[in-house]
Write a protein that holds these residues in place. Sequence first.
Motif, mmCIF file in Angstrom:
data_model
loop_
_atom_site.group_PDB
_atom_site.id
_atom_site.type_symbol
_atom_site.label_atom_id
_atom_site.label_comp_id
_atom_site.label_asym_id
_atom_site.label_seq_id
_atom_site.Cartn_x
_atom_site.Cartn_y
_atom_site.Cartn_z
ATOM 1 N N VAL A 1 -55.852 -49.179 17.041
ATOM 2 C CA VAL A 1 -54.641 -49.703 16.396
ATOM 3 C C VAL A 1 -54.357 -48.942 15.110
ATOM 4 C CG1 VAL A 1 -53.709 -51.690 15.153
ATOM 5 C CG2 VAL A 1 -54.720 -52.010 17.405
ATOM 6 N N VAL A 2 -55.401 -48.766 14.287
ATOM 7 C CA VAL A 2 -55.207 -48.082 13.006
ATOM 8 C C VAL A 2 -54.774 -46.641 13.232
ATOM 9 C CG1 VAL A 2 -56.390 -47.238 10.954
ATOM 10 C CG2 VAL A 2 -56.789 -49.555 11.751
ATOM 11 N N THR B 1 -51.269 -46.423 14.599
ATOM 12 C CA THR B 1 -50.299 -46.744 13.560
ATOM 13 C C THR B 1 -50.097 -45.559 12.630
ATOM 14 O OG1 THR B 1 -51.141 -48.970 13.659
ATOM 15 C CG2 THR B 1 -49.702 -48.452 11.832
ATOM 16 N N ILE B 2 -51.224 -44.972 12.197
ATOM 17 C CA ILE B 2 -51.103 -43.853 11.254
ATOM 18 C C ILE B 2 -50.359 -42.694 11.897
ATOM 19 C CG2 ILE B 2 -52.439 -42.085 10.046
ATOM 20 C CD1 ILE B 2 -54.446 -44.212 9.346
ATOM 21 N N PHE C 1 -49.964 -45.160 -2.120
ATOM 22 C CA PHE C 1 -49.505 -46.135 -3.098
ATOM 23 C C PHE C 1 -48.987 -45.483 -4.377
ATOM 24 C CE2 PHE C 1 -52.113 -48.552 -0.238
ATOM 25 C CZ PHE C 1 -51.411 -49.732 -0.125
ATOM 26 N N ILE D 1 -53.295 -58.518 1.090
ATOM 27 C CA ILE D 1 -54.493 -58.471 0.255
ATOM 28 C C ILE D 1 -54.428 -59.539 -0.827
ATOM 29 C CG2 ILE D 1 -55.704 -57.082 -1.452
ATOM 30 C CD1 ILE D 1 -54.913 -54.641 0.302
ATOM 31 N N LYS E 1 -56.594 -40.356 -0.457
ATOM 32 C CA LYS E 1 -55.507 -41.317 -0.409
ATOM 33 C C LYS E 1 -55.376 -41.883 1.006
ATOM 34 C CE LYS E 1 -51.734 -40.802 -3.493
ATOM 35 N NZ LYS E 1 -50.618 -39.973 -3.869
ATOM 36 N N ASN E 2 -55.529 -40.938 1.933
ATOM 37 C CA ASN E 2 -55.391 -41.312 3.329
ATOM 38 C C ASN E 2 -56.470 -42.308 3.738
ATOM 39 O OD1 ASN E 2 -54.016 -41.226 5.627
ATOM 40 N ND2 ASN E 2 -54.868 -39.309 6.383
ATOM 41 N N LEU F 1 -55.622 -45.696 2.446
ATOM 42 C CA LEU F 1 -54.521 -46.210 3.266
ATOM 43 C C LEU F 1 -55.054 -46.705 4.597
ATOM 44 C CD1 LEU F 1 -51.478 -46.455 3.118
ATOM 45 C CD2 LEU F 1 -51.334 -44.371 4.429
ATOM 46 N N LYS F 2 -55.989 -45.892 5.151
ATOM 47 C CA LYS F 2 -56.549 -46.232 6.448
ATOM 48 C C LYS F 2 -57.201 -47.608 6.420
ATOM 49 C CE LYS F 2 -57.712 -42.287 9.213
ATOM 50 N NZ LYS F 2 -58.685 -41.343 9.706
ATOM 51 N N VAL G 1 -56.709 -50.046 4.365
ATOM 52 C CA VAL G 1 -55.722 -51.097 4.154
ATOM 53 C C VAL G 1 -54.954 -51.370 5.442
ATOM 54 C CG1 VAL G 1 -53.535 -51.572 3.033
ATOM 55 C CG2 VAL G 1 -55.455 -50.738 1.696
ATOM 56 N N LEU G 2 -54.672 -50.286 6.135
ATOM 57 C CA LEU G 2 -53.876 -50.433 7.351
ATOM 58 C C LEU G 2 -54.590 -51.266 8.397
ATOM 59 C CD1 LEU G 2 -52.288 -46.967 7.770
ATOM 60 C CD2 LEU G 2 -51.173 -49.133 7.300
ATOM 61 N N GLY G 3 -55.907 -51.234 8.360
ATOM 62 C CA GLY G 3 -56.663 -52.034 9.313
ATOM 63 C C GLY G 3 -56.176 -53.455 9.317
ATOM 64 N N ALA G 4 -55.880 -53.959 8.124
ATOM 65 C CA ALA G 4 -55.450 -55.350 7.998
ATOM 66 C C ALA G 4 -54.021 -55.547 8.465
ATOM 67 C CB ALA G 4 -55.606 -55.801 6.562
ATOM 68 N N ALA H 1 -52.179 -53.499 10.423
ATOM 69 C CA ALA H 1 -51.750 -52.676 11.549
ATOM 70 C C ALA H 1 -50.944 -53.443 12.592
ATOM 71 C CB ALA H 1 -52.955 -52.051 12.205
#
Lengths: 398, 343
Positions: free
Chosen positions: A44-45, A48-49, A61, A373, B2-3, B6-7, B9-12, B14
């Motif tokens: 999924v991750v 998505t990326i 960010f 978060i 950075k990636n 992001l990765k 965070v994206l887990g949550a 997605a």
Amino acid sequence: MASQDITPVGADSAKVSLLNDPRIRGYIYQAVVLAVIFGVGYWVVNNTIANLQRAHLASGFGFLDGRSGFDISSHPFTNYSSDSTYITALYVGFLNTLLVAVAGIITATFLGFIIGVGRLSHNWLIRKLCTVYVEVFRNIPPLLVIFFWYSGVLAILPQARQSIALPFSTYLNNRGFFFPVPVFGEGAWLAGVAFVVALIGTFFVRRWAYKRQMATGQQFPVLWTAAALIIGLPLLAFGLKGFPLTFDRPVLGAFNLSGGSLVGPEFMSLYLALSFYTASFIAEIVRSGIRGVGRGQSEAAHALGLRAGTTTRLVVVPQAMRIIIPPLSSQYLNLTKNSSLAVAVGYPDLFAVGGTILNQTGRSIEVVAIFIIVYLSLSVATSLFMNWFNAKMALVER
Amino acid sequence: MKNLVLKSVLGASALVLLATAAASAGTLDDVKKKGFVQCGVNTGLAGFAAPNDKGEWSGFDVDYCRAVAAAVFGDATKVKFTPLSAKDRLPALQSGEIDVLIRNTTWTLSRDTQGFDFPGVNYYDGQGFMINSKKLSGINSALQLSGASVCVQAGTTTELNLADYFKANKMQYNPVVFEKLEEVNAAYDAGRCDVYTTDQSGLYAIRLTLSAPDDHVVLPEIISKEPLGPVVRQGDSQWADVVRWTHFALLTAEELGITKANVEELTKSDSPEIKRVLGQEANTKLGTDLGLTNDWVVNIVKAVGNYGELFESNVGAGSKLKIARGINAQWSKGGLQYAMPIR
């Protein structure tokens, strides 16, 4: 996938195959499930990326350092302006969420306890009124309660020029509740010091009184002493300095009342709605908690010669609290999460401010991630606190 | 690095985003395959996009959606509308929920670089202020508004211009921000704020919906440039071209005097220019190169009329709003609307 692991059961049947060992089998199942969860999560991750990069969307960010460019109506405790950064704007939204959640939790708890106890009252009228309250508010969606306060009650207050004047230079109109702000002059610090001294004093008086009661059985009026200390001492210190206090009072300007401070109708409606709504659930929790303490407990206390008030305070409530606290935590979490309904009446909470930032910058992924978060941390923090409180109130077995 | 952050965070988050995968290049093919254009419009702005008394969507922006459908399918009814708030409009386009956004959206550099493309400007607007002249009788300029409470919609360029204008003129104000247009209207009508600010065209439209329209006046100051136009996703120039040239076709039709009434007749015209635009030239490939049929302009004009007709019937003299053409007139009449040549 694990087909290689299967070994046929040989002639040597005295030794049970590892696969037939329920413990080993349990481990294998758990490992497979865990692997599947991680696999799906990873897919999924990654997916998505990849898609985000193809749509030129994800870029970290870094944008949070940019100038926000928009104003926020209510920014207590911070010096926010349109020149501040996005992260400051989010922080303002977070504080607003926290403010309404904390204020709501406190009010809902008080209101809920009063109504919950009221439902057990021997007085017919009080009992019925409390029942009606609970049944009405618990059966209406919270959003509707918010609109009820915003459009039904606060919006029909008079315009600024016809403000309702209340005592102590406070005013009420459809722009909110205006009240004077105390401006402390020179020497006011002494009162602050006196307040802290009074608090410390109260703590020691209480300890001494407890020890004395344990030793001699004599009681000491701790409550009255504490009140006298906490109110009297700072007042005395203030008097010594000649009351260095003035008030910044609201006065009518061209458009509105200016000066003083105000609580806007957006905050008021959200705060009142969340408090009233959650209080109806808390009332039921309190009622069930008190009902959950066996009748024998209070009868035993009465038999020991304790009076009704003391019985409630020392016997019933401590036991009821053990039943009340766990479901109470859920209500606190609900209230905090429901505060995101603020967006409906334009109260600038985290969700509303974040939504604006999302729109200005187009960084939906990052902003949604921040939402998740922050709300998650808020809820986890509340849970941890309530668990600690629960452990403290739990039955101590000796 | 950075990636990596992001990765994690994206887990949550997605799961929220799986829809994003649906967005891809080749919107024109997708649209043809599903058989209709999904068009994002305003939730209710009289004259631009609002359901009429028959429950059908109508308005200037809505007719632009129909024009795009007519260009693609030759049938203006093959369009579905998604009403969107200011805050939801761009994410809806990003996620592929809609094919084109025609919802008085201002063309800005930051939006243009954040994954969107603006094929054109269908309405040149500017931000203004409206007040209740009965309650605030002494005020006739925006410069007298210091200390006022201002109603504004969240997540708009309007909100940013407002902050800039009051700051530049060293005035104080109290923003009252709502997400939905209806909420802003209700709050202003109830007297929650002294001033309503949005694009001037919007102010005229909203004034009509207030309980006492005659009590309200639009102040003369225009504090910003608001070029409003359709928006598509970046990176799909074929689809952007279809939307862009639909806009130019509407303008060109007005320039050449092609109207809803005479378009059928003009297909037999001898004028080489009209013949070319209407796809009557021998061996023409103008329409097919665009991915459409050669009579695409005929289809558009037959379905909705030309730009001038759209303007007059929705927001101009033929409507309740009675907005003057002003800078939205053709370039040849002193306005800013200028179509690139169809050839």
